[in-house]
Design a protein around this motif. Structure first.
Motif, PDB file in Angstrom:
ATOM      1  N   SER A  11       0.857  -1.184   0.000  1.00 42.36           N
ATOM      2  CA  SER A  11       0.000   0.000   0.000  1.00 42.36           C
ATOM      3  C   SER A  11       0.896   1.238   0.000  1.00 42.36           C
ATOM      4  O   SER A  11       1.724   1.423   0.905  1.00 42.36           O
ATOM      5  CB  SER A  11      -0.913   0.013   1.226  1.00 42.36           C
ATOM      6  N   LEU A  12       0.748   2.061  -1.016  1.00 40.11           N
ATOM      7  CA  LEU A  12       1.532   3.288  -1.162  1.00 40.11           C
ATOM      8  C   LEU A  12       0.580   4.460  -1.383  1.00 40.11           C
ATOM      9  O   LEU A  12      -0.491   4.296  -1.961  1.00 40.11           O
ATOM     10  CB  LEU A  12       2.495   3.194  -2.346  1.00 40.11           C
ATOM     11  N   ALA A  13       0.990   5.632  -0.944  1.00 43.21           N
ATOM     12  CA  ALA A  13       0.171   6.829  -1.183  1.00 43.21           C
ATOM     13  C   ALA A  13       1.057   8.057  -1.190  1.00 43.21           C
ATOM     14  O   ALA A  13       2.111   8.096  -0.532  1.00 43.21           O
ATOM     15  CB  ALA A  13      -0.915   6.962  -0.120  1.00 43.21           C
ATOM     16  N   SER A  31       4.218  18.039 -23.582  1.00 42.07           N
ATOM     17  CA  SER A  31       3.353  16.985 -23.036  1.00 42.07           C
ATOM     18  C   SER A  31       3.639  16.785 -21.545  1.00 42.07           C
ATOM     19  O   SER A  31       4.778  16.941 -21.096  1.00 42.07           O
ATOM     20  CB  SER A  31       3.598  15.667 -23.782  1.00 42.07           C
ATOM     21  N   TRP A  32       2.598  16.447 -20.799  1.00 43.72           N
ATOM     22  CA  TRP A  32       2.786  16.173 -19.376  1.00 43.72           C
ATOM     23  C   TRP A  32       3.655  14.937 -19.206  1.00 43.72           C
ATOM     24  O   TRP A  32       3.434  13.908 -19.839  1.00 43.72           O
ATOM     25  CB  TRP A  32       1.455  15.940 -18.688  1.00 43.72           C
ATOM     26  N   ARG A  33       4.665  15.049 -18.334  1.00 47.59           N
ATOM     27  CA  ARG A  33       5.534  13.927 -17.994  1.00 47.59           C
ATOM     28  C   ARG A  33       5.790  13.951 -16.482  1.00 47.59           C
ATOM     29  O   ARG A  33       5.770  15.008 -15.845  1.00 47.59           O
ATOM     30  CB  ARG A  33       6.863  14.007 -18.753  1.00 47.59           C
ATOM     31  N   ILE A  34       6.025  12.770 -15.911  1.00 46.75           N
ATOM     32  CA  ILE A  34       6.242  12.672 -14.465  1.00 46.75           C
ATOM     33  C   ILE A  34       7.593  13.283 -14.101  1.00 46.75           C
ATOM     34  O   ILE A  34       8.616  12.936 -14.693  1.00 46.75           O
ATOM     35  CB  ILE A  34       6.183  11.201 -14.021  1.00 46.75           C
ATOM     36  N   GLN A  35       7.573  14.186 -13.147  1.00 55.32           N
ATOM     37  CA  GLN A  35       8.790  14.852 -12.690  1.00 55.32           C
ATOM     38  C   GLN A  35       9.276  14.273 -11.366  1.00 55.32           C
ATOM     39  O   GLN A  35      10.478  14.143 -11.126  1.00 55.32           O
ATOM     40  CB  GLN A  35       8.543  16.352 -12.536  1.00 55.32           C
ATOM     41  N   ASN A  36       8.334  13.930 -10.508  1.00 54.10           N
ATOM     42  CA  ASN A  36       8.704  13.427  -9.183  1.00 54.10           C
ATOM     43  C   ASN A  36       7.555  12.603  -8.611  1.00 54.10           C
ATOM     44  O   ASN A  36       6.386  12.884  -8.886  1.00 54.10           O
ATOM     45  CB  ASN A  36       9.032  14.598  -8.250  1.00 54.10           C
ATOM     46  N   SER A  37       7.907  11.577  -7.834  1.00 54.16           N
ATOM     47  CA  SER A  37       6.887  10.753  -7.187  1.00 54.16           C
ATOM     48  C   SER A  37       7.084  10.785  -5.680  1.00 54.16           C
ATOM     49  O   SER A  37       8.188  10.524  -5.174  1.00 54.16           O
ATOM     50  CB  SER A  37       6.969   9.305  -7.679  1.00 54.16           C
ATOM     51  N   GLY A  38       6.004  11.113  -4.967  1.00 55.55           N
ATOM     52  CA  GLY A  38       6.039  11.130  -3.511  1.00 55.55           C
ATOM     53  C   GLY A  38       5.354   9.919  -2.918  1.00 55.55           C
ATOM     54  O   GLY A  38       4.965   9.939  -1.736  1.00 55.55           O
ATOM     55  N   LEU A  39       5.194   8.866  -3.693  1.00 55.14           N
ATOM     56  CA  LEU A  39       4.547   7.650  -3.199  1.00 55.14           C
ATOM     57  C   LEU A  39       5.405   7.012  -2.107  1.00 55.14           C
ATOM     58  O   LEU A  39       6.592   6.736  -2.299  1.00 55.14           O
ATOM     59  CB  LEU A  39       4.327   6.654  -4.333  1.00 55.14           C
ATOM     60  N   LYS A  40       4.787   6.774  -0.942  1.00 61.73           N
ATOM     61  CA  LYS A  40       5.486   6.158   0.176  1.00 61.73           C
ATOM     62  C   LYS A  40       4.623   5.051   0.765  1.00 61.73           C
ATOM     63  O   LYS A  40       3.398   5.064   0.621  1.00 61.73           O
ATOM     64  CB  LYS A  40       5.790   7.219   1.245  1.00 61.73           C
TER      65      LYS A  40
END
Length: 210
Positions: free
Chosen positions: A168-170, A190-199
């Motif tokens: 489980s990540l959020a 185009s939108w592209r992922i720059q950073n993920s804060g999933l923990k």
């Protein structure tokens, strides 16, 4: 004497008949000319219409020096907004869930460079998952400045590892794009992922982080 008089009357009667026949002939309309092979067929002279006028249902040509106005209803191009950013994340997590790690990798900024991993390392990091599902929350407002655009979208991930351990990540995922400025490529706009804060989150916590 009687013979001469009779001859005169006879000649007079013949002359009168020719005159009558000539008058009758004058009253008969002349036949239409028969077209001859190879010769142009006579036509009725055409009528030149003033510029801008025409026959109902048929438009007349515009004058040579007149420019037709542009269509005021033509669609105006707009920048990619929040819904387009959500669509990119949807494709990203769908690619991970189906094992298409290279497709997911290319949805990071710089064609994967922003993930901080090589394409192989990225694929290996997700190969340990047996299941990987994401719930995408409501996107925040677009942060704009100096020709750049950023947006944060909350995401909740659930799944399990190949050994059966639940996952489980959020957290927020930040996407970036360049504004519609001169010189920017389609990829940059185009939108592209720059950073993920999933923990990691407790597996019992099912609330999506907003």
């Amino acid at each position: 004497m009687h013979a001469v008089a009779g001859l005169a009357l006879l000649l007079g009667g013949c002359g009168g008949g020719d005159e009558g026949n000539g008058a009758a002939a004058d009253n008969v309309a002349a036949p239409e000319p028969t077209p001859i092979a190879g010769q142009p067929t006579p036509v009725t002279p055409s009528t030149t219409l003033p510029a801008g006028d025409g026959i109902p249902g048929v438009s007349a040509p515009l004058p040579a020096n007149e420019v037709r106005p542009a269509d005021a209803t033509a669609p105006v191009a707009t920048e990619a907004g929040p819904q387009e950013a959500v669509a990119v994340l949807t494709d990203y997590f769908a690619a991970i869930g189906s094992g298409r790690y290279q497709d997911a990798y290319r949805l990071w900024n710089g064609r994967g460079e922003a993930s901080g991993m090589s394409a192989k390392a990225f694929a290996d990091s997700y190969a340990k998952y047996a299941e990987y599902r994401a719930t995408i929350g409501t996107p925040g407002r677009i942060d704009a400045g100096a020709g750049q655009r950023y947006i944060e979208i909350p995401v909740r991930v659930t799944g399990r590892l190949r050994d059966g351990t639940p996952v489980s990540l959020a957290g927020p995922v930040t996407l970036h794009r360049t504004g519609d400025i001169d010189g920017a490529t389609a990829e940059q706009r185009s939108w592209r992922i720059q950073n993920s804060g999933l923990k990691p989150r407790p597996a019992t916590d099912t609330a999506t982080q907003q």
